[in-house]
Design a protein around this motif. Structure first.
Motif, PDB file in Angstrom:
ATOM      1  N   VAL A  95      46.807 102.552  68.220  1.00 26.68           N
ATOM      2  CA  VAL A  95      46.203 101.681  67.212  1.00 26.68           C
ATOM      3  C   VAL A  95      44.830 102.232  66.841  1.00 26.68           C
ATOM      4  O   VAL A  95      44.077 102.679  67.712  1.00 26.68           O
ATOM      5  CB  VAL A  95      46.037 100.239  67.751  1.00 26.68           C
ATOM      6  N   THR A  96      44.495 102.194  65.554  1.00 22.67           N
ATOM      7  CA  THR A  96      43.145 102.561  65.131  1.00 22.67           C
ATOM      8  C   THR A  96      42.591 101.475  64.219  1.00 22.67           C
ATOM      9  O   THR A  96      43.342 100.723  63.597  1.00 22.67           O
ATOM     10  CB  THR A  96      43.131 103.928  64.410  1.00 22.67           C
ATOM     11  N   GLY A  97      41.259 101.395  64.186  1.00 20.19           N
ATOM     12  CA  GLY A  97      40.595 100.404  63.354  1.00 20.19           C
ATOM     13  C   GLY A  97      39.171 100.825  63.092  1.00 20.19           C
ATOM     14  O   GLY A  97      38.647 101.729  63.754  1.00 20.19           O
ATOM     15  N   LEU A 124      43.752 102.485  71.903  1.00 16.25           N
ATOM     16  CA  LEU A 124      42.949 101.979  70.788  1.00 16.25           C
ATOM     17  C   LEU A 124      41.807 102.943  70.464  1.00 16.25           C
ATOM     18  O   LEU A 124      41.048 103.318  71.344  1.00 16.25           O
ATOM     19  CB  LEU A 124      42.381 100.599  71.137  1.00 16.25           C
ATOM     20  N   VAL A 125      41.696 103.311  69.187  1.00 18.12           N
ATOM     21  CA  VAL A 125      40.620 104.203  68.729  1.00 18.12           C
ATOM     22  C   VAL A 125      39.887 103.512  67.589  1.00 18.12           C
ATOM     23  O   VAL A 125      40.475 103.241  66.538  1.00 18.12           O
ATOM     24  CB  VAL A 125      41.175 105.553  68.242  1.00 18.12           C
ATOM     25  N   ILE A 142      44.238  99.058  61.367  1.00 16.20           N
ATOM     26  CA  ILE A 142      43.590  97.963  60.644  1.00 16.20           C
ATOM     27  C   ILE A 142      42.555  98.618  59.747  1.00 16.20           C
ATOM     28  O   ILE A 142      41.708  99.380  60.233  1.00 16.20           O
ATOM     29  CB  ILE A 142      42.927  96.969  61.606  1.00 16.20           C
ATOM     30  N   ARG A 143      42.629  98.360  58.450  1.00 16.76           N
ATOM     31  CA  ARG A 143      41.764  99.053  57.502  1.00 16.76           C
ATOM     32  C   ARG A 143      41.023  98.070  56.607  1.00 16.76           C
ATOM     33  O   ARG A 143      41.575  97.034  56.220  1.00 16.76           O
ATOM     34  CB  ARG A 143      42.567 100.030  56.640  1.00 16.76           C
ATOM     35  N   THR A 144      39.774  98.418  56.298  1.00 14.18           N
ATOM     36  CA  THR A 144      38.944  97.616  55.412  1.00 14.18           C
ATOM     37  C   THR A 144      38.737  98.363  54.101  1.00 14.18           C
ATOM     38  O   THR A 144      38.703  99.590  54.083  1.00 14.18           O
ATOM     39  CB  THR A 144      37.575  97.326  56.052  1.00 14.18           C
ATOM     40  N   PHE A 282      52.831  93.695  67.487  1.00 15.72           N
ATOM     41  CA  PHE A 282      51.407  93.891  67.191  1.00 15.72           C
ATOM     42  C   PHE A 282      51.064  93.397  65.795  1.00 15.72           C
ATOM     43  O   PHE A 282      50.045  92.708  65.602  1.00 15.72           O
ATOM     44  CB  PHE A 282      51.024  95.364  67.320  1.00 15.72           C
ATOM     45  N   VAL A 283      51.868  93.754  64.805  1.00 15.72           N
ATOM     46  CA  VAL A 283      51.573  93.357  63.421  1.00 15.72           C
ATOM     47  C   VAL A 283      51.524  91.835  63.297  1.00 15.72           C
ATOM     48  O   VAL A 283      50.590  91.284  62.702  1.00 15.72           O
ATOM     49  CB  VAL A 283      52.614  93.961  62.455  1.00 15.72           C
TER      50      VAL A 283
END
Length: 297
Positions: A95-97, A124-125, A142-144, A282-283
């Motif tokens: 997972v990345t965020g 997680l990164v 997860i993206r902003t 997860f989603v």
């Protein structure tokens, strides 16, 4: 025919280098190079032209890749279909965020996932850089902000709104803030992605640009948050990141009708015919947690 050689060749092409393919496959680079060489020797053609900077597919290489990738894709679909039939999420999930989404928020998501699905392990990164999910073997992000890659599946989960905050101690010793332009007379802690020379603030009637002297410029929102808590000045911070601080009296939202950037938040993952149970879990869980965190106070 050795299908391992074909699979390694396809991975090298998709990763863009032998070393990147080796990392994703968990093999030594020398092993990856040897398997591609064996494939070329068996076929009697050069598939890849190697330079110091990058790899180039030859014409036979492009032809072989097109057919090999399609065949391997069918095999992966077959295995994914079997895996998807399992009702229990399990296995490692990468997972990345974004780093500025908030440590507590990401910790909450991981904790919920681990409590509900203990057989899922998480890698997680958190980073401020764009991550190519397919090339780097990441399952979900997860993206902003606006999305760059239209080939990914995207699930919209809310809006991250940035607004001005300061500590009660700072506000007690500083001039009152009655309008955005009053910020010119305050110590402003500037998160550089939101502006190095000015802040743009908006309310229902429009927007204004507030020039700032740039006394404190920081490229990490977590550092800006810590400085605001320490009473060093006014900062633009994500509302969801400051909700608990405001409830406990550590920060105050000033100019409550005004806000800065408003970023859409999405959960994104590569398009695939069968979604693994660990990814689906997860989603669903992350979407619920993000909506709760991003909801208006």
């Amino acid at each position: 025919m050795d299908l391992n050689e074909a699979a390694v060749f396809v991975k090298v092409v998709e990763a863009g280098s032998f070393s990147a393919a080796a990392r994703q496959l968990g093999l030594p680079t020398s092993t990856v190079s040897t398997r591609v060489a064996r494939l070329e020797n068996r076929l009697g053609v050069t598939l890849l032209q190697r330079t110091t900077r990058r790899l180039h597919l030859t014409e036979p290489g492009a032809l072989y890749y097109r057919h090999a990738a399609a065949g391997l894709g069918c095999m992966l679909d077959a295995e994914a279909a079997v895996t998807a039939s399992s009702t229990e999420p399990r296995g490692r999930l990468r997972v990345t965020g974004p780093a500025d989404l908030g440590d507590q928020l990401m910790a909450d998501i991981v904790s919920r996932l681990r409590r509900q699905h203990p057989k899922v392990s998480v890698d997680l990164v958190l980073t401020g850089h764009y991550v190519d999910l397919v090339a780097e073997g990441v399952d979900v992000a997860i993206r902003t902000g606006p999305l760059k890659d239209s080939t990914l599946i995207a699930k919209h989960v809310g809006i991250a709104c940035w607004a001005p905050f300061a500590s009660p101690d700072y506000l007690a010793a500083a001039p009152p803030v009655t309008a955005p332009q009053a910020l010119r007379h305050h110590h402003c802690l500037q998160f550089t992605p939101l502006g190095k020379e000015a802040w743009t603030l908006a309310d229902p009637q429009g927007s204004v640009v507030v020039p700032l002297p740039g006394e404190v410029l920081v490229d990490d929102a977590r550092v800006v948050h810590a400085l605001a808590l320490a009473g060093e000045g006014v900062a633009l911070l994500p509302v969801h990141l400051c909700r608990q601080d405001c409830a406990q009296g550590r920060l105050v939202r000033i100019l409550p009708e005004w806000h800065a950037r408003a970023d859409p938040i999405h959960i994104v993952y590569p398009r695939q015919r069968f979604m693994p149970p660990k990814l689906r879990a997860f989603v669903d869980l992350a979407a619920e947690a993000l909506r709760q965190w991003l909801a208006a106070p």
